[in-house]
Each structure stands twice: as C-alpha cells, then as structure tokens.
Design a protein around this motif. Sequence first.
Motif, PDB file in Angstrom:
ATOM      1  N   ASP A   1      -2.903   3.637  -1.537  1.00  0.00           N
ATOM      2  CA  ASP A   1      -3.233   3.033  -2.833  1.00  0.00           C
ATOM      3  C   ASP A   1      -2.574   1.668  -2.919  1.00  0.00           C
TER       4      ASP A   1
ATOM      5  N   GLN B   1      -4.174   9.094   1.851  1.00  0.00           N
ATOM      6  CA  GLN B   1      -4.859   7.917   1.302  1.00  0.00           C
ATOM      7  C   GLN B   1      -3.829   6.857   0.913  1.00  0.00           C
TER       8      GLN B   1
ATOM      9  N   SER C   1      -0.236   8.164  -0.606  1.00  0.00           N
ATOM     10  CA  SER C   1      -0.390   9.092  -1.729  1.00  0.00           C
ATOM     11  C   SER C   1       0.280  10.429  -1.450  1.00  0.00           C
TER      12      SER C   1
ATOM     13  N   PHE D   1       0.871  -1.172   0.000  1.00  0.00           N
ATOM     14  CA  PHE D   1       0.000   0.000   0.000  1.00  0.00           C
ATOM     15  C   PHE D   1       0.913   1.228   0.000  1.00  0.00           C
ATOM     16  N   ARG D   2       0.676   2.112  -0.943  1.00  0.00           N
ATOM     17  CA  ARG D   2       1.533   3.297  -1.058  1.00  0.00           C
ATOM     18  C   ARG D   2       0.813   4.530  -0.529  1.00  0.00           C
TER      19      ARG D   2
ATOM     20  N   ILE E   1      -0.767  -1.294  -4.647  1.00  0.00           N
ATOM     21  CA  ILE E   1       0.101  -1.392  -5.828  1.00  0.00           C
ATOM     22  C   ILE E   1       0.825  -2.740  -5.810  1.00  0.00           C
TER      23      ILE E   1
END
Lengths: 129, 114
Positions: A70, A68, A10, A7-8, A72
Amino acid sequence: MPLVERFRCSRTGVTFPSDYIEQWGIKYGHGLGPVPVSEALVNHYHSPVCEGRNDACTMHPVGFAGGQLDFIRIDESEALKTDAILAKDDPDMVKRSAIMRDKQFLKSNKLQSMFPEEHAKVLAKVKVN
Amino acid sequence: MVLAMQGKTSIAANTTVNNVCTGERYERLPFVRQVCDLLCTGSATGLKAELNVGGTSITPPVVIGVTNRVPLEPDDTLLEDWEGFAGQLVQLSATNTTAGALDFFWKIKIMELQ
C-alpha cells in the motif's frame, strides 16, 4: 518532520522505498515473480525447528510474506522505525534471520525450551523497547 | 499410469539435505520405464536443488524459484521428461545458502512409458 513516500506491506507492516514497484525485478524482488509483492519475511511456525550448525542458526524456517503493498506518506521518523532490511542489502539473510529468530522466541515454545537463557534476553530486550 | 510424490522439507541454515525423497514411497522408481517431471520452489531466496537419478546427474545444483507454497504446474517446473528405469534411486538434494532456515517445496511426477 517532512513526509516521505513508502510502500507498506499489508501483512507485516514494514515499509519499502518509494521506487519499490518501479524497480521490481531490478533492485528488489529477485526471484519473486513478475508481480510486485512484499519481500518481507514471515515465520513458519507450522514447520519444525531446524537445528543448524550452531545455536544461532537453529530456528523455525522463514518465508517471504508476499503481501499486498500500500502506498503511504509518513513522517521520516516513523519511516526510520518501519523501513525493512532489503534483500539486496542482506543477500545471505544474516541480519534478517537474526531478527526473525528473536521474534520466534516470543511465540515458539520449542525454541523457548531449547534456549531458555536466550529467551530471557529477548524478553528483556522487548521490555526495554 | 501417473504417480506423484510431493513434500515440504525444512532446510536449516547453511546446510544440505542429501535426499528429500528418503523414505518416500517412490524413492526408487517403480516402473520398467518412465519419464518424470520435477517441480520445486522455496519459501525465500537462497535455496538450490540438485537431481541425481540412478547415479547420473540430471542437474547440477541450480537456483530454484520462490513462491512459498507447494509447486504448481507448469510455472514451477524445473525439469520435464527426465527418464528413469525400474529401481533407480531418485536423489533430490536441497541446499540452503542463507543464514536462515527455509522450507523447500517439491513434487516429482512419474509417468509410466508403455
């Protein structure tokens, strides 16, 4: 190289483990509320430099990013570069505050003028990397 | 009548600010009798707050929530309806237990009792 799941954040671009959301409140995000957000740190340049008990602790305050996340899939080699130091592995913020302080040297005129030798060392490190 | 004080205080690593209300307008309670609410949050994990009013401990040092913004009602309320009398000193201490400087966001609401 195999792809790994992350999870990156943002806001900062650092990555967190694939079980970050599933383990929110258990392994990650203690005290950060019910909604999984990034626990990465950001620098508060709008707050003045706080003089700590020693020079290594003198820095602008930091806060959690709250950005947030994201989902990936990236190369494992890329993940090794971007993986964040987790709060559970650094509860007293020793490692993370050192990294954030180095980043502050690149933007804070106040810190640069207070510690010019350290500023030069940080610049040299950035050039090497 | 309802009054309020609100602020953001930067706390250096491993240090304590003895009273974030020092120099604030209502550092000493203004009404004959009032009840007050304390709301506080931190910019990251590792801050503790302690409230003393008129020399009486209202809370021991307690861990506070982390939202990295000014406190909102009612989510960030630490303690409601603590009473105070005219002239009593409000001493809100904040301790940073980490190796990084943090911001402490706080608000005290003061509601006059008729």
